[in-house]
Write an enzyme that holds these catalytic residues in place. Structure first.
Site, short mmCIF file in Angstrom:
data_model
loop_
_atom_site.label_atom_id
_atom_site.label_comp_id
_atom_site.label_asym_id
_atom_site.label_seq_id
_atom_site.Cartn_x
_atom_site.Cartn_y
_atom_site.Cartn_z
N LYS A 207 -25.47 -12.02 -14.41
CA LYS A 207 -25.61 -13.42 -14.85
C LYS A 207 -26.85 -14.63 -14.72
CE LYS A 207 -21.86 -16.64 -15.19
NZ LYS A 207 -19.82 -16.91 -15.77
N GLU A 244 -27.97 -5.31 -10.68
CA GLU A 244 -26.56 -5.80 -10.10
C GLU A 244 -26.17 -4.55 -11.48
OE1 GLU A 244 -25.08 -7.46 -8.68
OE2 GLU A 244 -26.88 -9.49 -8.22
N LYS A 259 -25.71 -11.99 -19.40
CA LYS A 259 -25.64 -13.66 -19.51
C LYS A 259 -26.40 -14.65 -18.91
CE LYS A 259 -21.91 -16.97 -19.63
NZ LYS A 259 -20.33 -16.90 -19.50
#
Length: 335
Positions: A207, A244, A259
């Protein structure tokens, strides 16, 4: 010269003609490489405490903050259309520094989860945002230290409580979106210890600190001052996004997410190639707002542009796409 040109042999045509496979709609469908189906789409929905009627979100034409009753109409339609799921976001009347409304069993998000599960049963995957930002008066995704920094480990403890509250409310899948280190492991442990081992985790793994989140801030009535660059990722870092995602898989994530989607299709492809779990992507508010604005001005053909946008996200590797167009696209695909 004219006689010479007319008597020469015609130019030999190509043997390999890729256009043959584009001749008819049926043939194009048969050899299509990427599908877009309602089951692959998840509809994000906002429910606001204290509303008597839906409240339009000005920067996201066609999207509203729902009342608890209109939320049920939206999810019933989503189920009838065959969508894969809904992602619920709650907007409380009152916020505080700790985001306690996120944990309160009578808080708007937890009540909405129970409402929606009762309405649709197993016809939809009911997902919920697991983050404190909608509930804190400072707008950050975690609790703060005295000097104003987000305290990673104290926030993890709050996330564990939030996960248990959402599971108790009946959610199928939690979506930790705060980008705290270790959040998936802590949530998985908390869910399992509370005998909610069947509740799955959609990890917001990659993100990014994106400018395209702007309209979402209006949608959730964000109180944020400053930015989230100390925990969301640098837009220039692709390898970090893969790292991640791999960490989240190792910690027990059932699905990982990238995202935003459109500005990070390269990251989406890298993550898809790196992990062996389903991959989601979030077609976020700013992406939605840009296309809607261009269409409203007559600059693009709206419906084909929507379908092309979502197909590009699927083509880049997303198994699941969260999009505010989910219900509309499901209707378009029925034509």
């Amino acid at each position: 010269m004219t006689d010479q040109l007319s008597s020469t042999s015609p130019v030999a045509g190509p043997v390999v003609r890729p256009r043959r496979l584009r001749t008819t709609p049926a043939l194009r469908r048969m050899v299509g490489e990427t599908s877009l189906e309602p089951r692959q789409l998840v509809l994000p929905l906002f429910v606001r405490e204290g509303l008597d009627e839906p409240r339009p979100i000005s920067s996201m034409p066609g999207v509203v903050q729902h009342t608890r009753s209109t939320l049920l109409k939206a999810v019933a339609e989503a189920a009838e259309l065959g969508l894969g799921g809904v992602m619920l976001f709650g907007i409380p009347e009152h916020k505080d520094a700790e985001g306690t409304g996120a944990i309160d069993p009578a808080g708007i998000l937890n009540l909405a989860i129970t409402d929606v599960v009762a309405e649709v049963g197993d016809a939809l995957t009911v997902m919920s945002d697991l983050c404190l930002d909608e509930f804190t008066d400072h707008g950050h995704c975690g609790v703060l230290t005295p000097d104003g920094r987000v305290d990673n480990d104290r926030t993890l403890a709050a996330y564990a409580e939030m996960a248990r509250a959402q599971a108790h409310a009946g959610v199928d899948m939690v979506g930790p979106s705060g980008m705290m280190d270790g959040q998936v492991a802590v949530i998985r442990t908390a869910l399992d210890a509370a005998e909610h081992s069947d509740v799955s985790i959609l990890a917001y793994s990659a993100k990014y600190a994106s400018a395209f989140f702007g309209p979402f801030r209006e949608a959730v009535d964000s109180s944020l001052q400053g930015d989230r660059r100390t925990y969301q990722q640098d837009p220039g870092n692709a390898r970090e996004g893969v790292r991640e995602a791999l960490l989240d898989v190792a910690e027990g994530a059932d699905v990982v997410m990238v995202k935003p989607a459109l500005a990070y299709l390269d990251v989406l492809r890298r993550v898809r190639d790196a992990v062996d779990v389903p991959v989601a992507a979030y077609n976020i508010s700013g992406e939605y707002a840009m296309l809607e604005a261009a269409a409203a001005n007559g600059w693009i053909d709206r419906e084909p542009a929507i379908l092309e946008t979502l197909t590009s996200i699927r083509r880049a590797g997303a198994d699941v796409v969260l999009t505010y167009w989910a219900s509309e696209v499901a209707r378009l695909l029925r034509r």
